[in-house]
Design a protein around this motif. Structure first.
Motif, PDB file in Angstrom:
ATOM      1  N   GLU A  81       0.790  -1.126  -0.068  1.00 54.67           N
ATOM      2  CA  GLU A  81       0.003  -0.030   0.084  1.00 54.67           C
ATOM      3  C   GLU A  81       0.968   1.328  -0.094  1.00 54.67           C
ATOM      4  O   GLU A  81       1.740   1.458   0.700  1.00 54.67           O
ATOM      5  N   ASP A  82       0.908   2.084  -1.230  1.00 55.60           N
ATOM      6  CA  ASP A  82       1.413   3.299  -1.147  1.00 55.60           C
ATOM      7  C   ASP A  82       2.869   3.213  -1.269  1.00 55.60           C
ATOM      8  O   ASP A  82       3.620   4.077  -1.000  1.00 55.60           O
ATOM      9  N   VAL A  83       3.345   2.238  -1.855  1.00 56.65           N
ATOM     10  CA  VAL A  83       4.986   1.891  -2.141  1.00 56.65           C
ATOM     11  C   VAL A  83       5.143   1.457  -3.501  1.00 56.65           C
ATOM     12  O   VAL A  83       4.444   0.244  -3.993  1.00 56.65           O
ATOM     13  N   THR A 142       5.359   6.380  -1.508  1.00 51.82           N
ATOM     14  CA  THR A 142       6.720   6.238  -1.729  1.00 51.82           C
ATOM     15  C   THR A 142       6.987   5.834  -2.999  1.00 51.82           C
ATOM     16  O   THR A 142       6.415   4.685  -3.428  1.00 51.82           O
ATOM     17  N   VAL A 143       8.021   6.293  -3.801  1.00 48.15           N
ATOM     18  CA  VAL A 143       8.715   5.760  -4.830  1.00 48.15           C
ATOM     19  C   VAL A 143       9.925   5.424  -4.750  1.00 48.15           C
ATOM     20  O   VAL A 143      10.620   6.035  -4.542  1.00 48.15           O
ATOM     21  N   ARG A 180       7.483  14.111  -7.578  1.00 46.40           N
ATOM     22  CA  ARG A 180       7.417  15.295  -6.638  1.00 46.40           C
ATOM     23  C   ARG A 180       6.723  14.869  -5.332  1.00 46.40           C
ATOM     24  O   ARG A 180       5.691  15.314  -5.147  1.00 46.40           O
ATOM     25  N   LEU A 181       7.353  13.793  -4.763  1.00 45.29           N
ATOM     26  CA  LEU A 181       6.850  13.184  -3.688  1.00 45.29           C
ATOM     27  C   LEU A 181       7.642  13.477  -2.372  1.00 45.29           C
ATOM     28  O   LEU A 181       9.033  13.745  -2.385  1.00 45.29           O
ATOM     29  N   ARG A 182       7.311  13.293  -1.241  1.00 45.69           N
ATOM     30  CA  ARG A 182       8.064  13.461  -0.054  1.00 45.69           C
ATOM     31  C   ARG A 182       9.117  12.426   0.179  1.00 45.69           C
ATOM     32  O   ARG A 182      10.285  12.611   0.579  1.00 45.69           O
ATOM     33  N   ILE A 230      10.519   4.443   4.749  1.00 47.47           N
ATOM     34  CA  ILE A 230      11.901   4.100   4.314  1.00 47.47           C
ATOM     35  C   ILE A 230      12.908   3.864   5.380  1.00 47.47           C
ATOM     36  O   ILE A 230      12.747   4.304   6.476  1.00 47.47           O
ATOM     37  N   ALA A 231      13.754   2.741   4.978  1.00 49.82           N
ATOM     38  CA  ALA A 231      14.536   2.526   5.949  1.00 49.82           C
ATOM     39  C   ALA A 231      16.123   2.606   5.374  1.00 49.82           C
ATOM     40  O   ALA A 231      16.112   2.949   4.262  1.00 49.82           O
ATOM     41  N   LYS A 232      17.131   2.271   5.954  1.00 51.26           N
ATOM     42  CA  LYS A 232      18.441   2.736   5.654  1.00 51.26           C
ATOM     43  C   LYS A 232      19.366   1.930   6.500  1.00 51.26           C
ATOM     44  O   LYS A 232      20.134   2.472   7.385  1.00 51.26           O
ATOM     45  N   ARG A 233      19.317   0.774   6.269  1.00 45.64           N
ATOM     46  CA  ARG A 233      20.374  -0.197   7.072  1.00 45.64           C
ATOM     47  C   ARG A 233      20.451  -1.749   6.425  1.00 45.64           C
ATOM     48  O   ARG A 233      19.989  -2.095   5.849  1.00 45.64           O
TER      49      ARG A 233
END
Length: 244
Positions: A81-83, A142-143, A180-182, A230-233
């Motif tokens: 959903e929304d990704v 999220t894109v 143009r998304l957050r 969003i993750a970063k690991r």
């Protein structure tokens, strides 16, 4: 959980179609969905493929057909959903070399490729043109875009010799930033320099997974979305012995 996750593969898995089928089949068995774009190596033509593909463009289309047969995603799709995951085709241009933005007649980049277009001035434009239809979709949330080649000179890469001339394409970044998304993430390949940082609101990620240069044979994956945000690991996926 492995088996339920989505994997992004940003190219340069192998050199031949047969090897690509084996690699993607293996990955498809381990992940819920596999998204893939070809790198420059996959578009090489060796002697065994000369009769099957008249040129590298024909091989590109053949790779897309193969992905369709295997159930591997090479076009945009929602994964939750929304990704959304959006593959972007790409090729390099000598203009990426800011110090000398002109083709080098003595360079021998990807001589195994054979193009029906001018490889110096037209291939990268053709790849970007193929992406345009996907940029018009009404994405939200999220894109996560990804490409093989680098979309920005600000990203780290080995600058030895004339490497910059075959490293990326700044015009590709215009397509990356057109969403143009957050929440935006762009995954790229080609460079063997690990990187995960924000620039102008986009998280750029390179997670080189080869064994060249002393990389671990069981290098972890890099998590960029945990299903909620969003993750970063890095994420370890295997703790057993390495191959003998």
């Amino acid at each position: 959980m492995l088996g339920q996750d989505v994997l992004i593969v940003a190219g340069n898995l192998c050199d031949t179609r047969n090897a690509l089928v084996r690699a993607l089949t293996t990955l498809k068995a381990k992940f819920r969905r596999v998204f893939y774009v070809p790198g420059n190596h996959e578009l090489w033509l060796n002697a065994t493929e000369a009769s099957k593909y008249p040129d590298s463009l024909a091989k590109l289309l053949g790779i897309m057909e193969t992905c369709d047969e295997l159930g591997v995603d090479c076009f945009p799709a929602a994964v939750s959903e929304d990704v959304f995951v959006v593959p972007l085709l790409s090729w390099y241009t000598a203009e990426f070399d800011e110090k000398d933005p002109f083709p080098d007649p003595n360079a021998n980049f990807d001589h195994q490729c054979r193009w029906p277009l001018d490889p110096e001035t037209q291939v990268w434009k053709y790849m970007l043109k193929l992406n345009e239809a996907h940029l018009q979709h009404p994405f939200h949330g999220t894109v996560i875009t990804f490409s093989h080649f680098l979309p920005s000179r600000n990203l780290p890469f080995g600058s030895f010799g004339r490497a910059a001339k075959a490293m990326g394409c700044e015009d590709l970044n215009d397509q990356v930033k057109s969403f143009r998304l957050r929440n935006r993430v762009h995954v790229y390949g080609h460079s063997s320099r690990h990187f995960a940082q924000y620039e102008d609101g986009v998280l750029y990620v390179n997670h080189y997974h080869g064994t060249d240069g002393g990389q671990s044979e069981r290098a972890p994956l890099f998590l960029i979305h945990d299903g909620k945000d969003i993750a970063k690991r890095q994420v370890e996926i295997y703790s057993g012995p390495t191959r003998s």
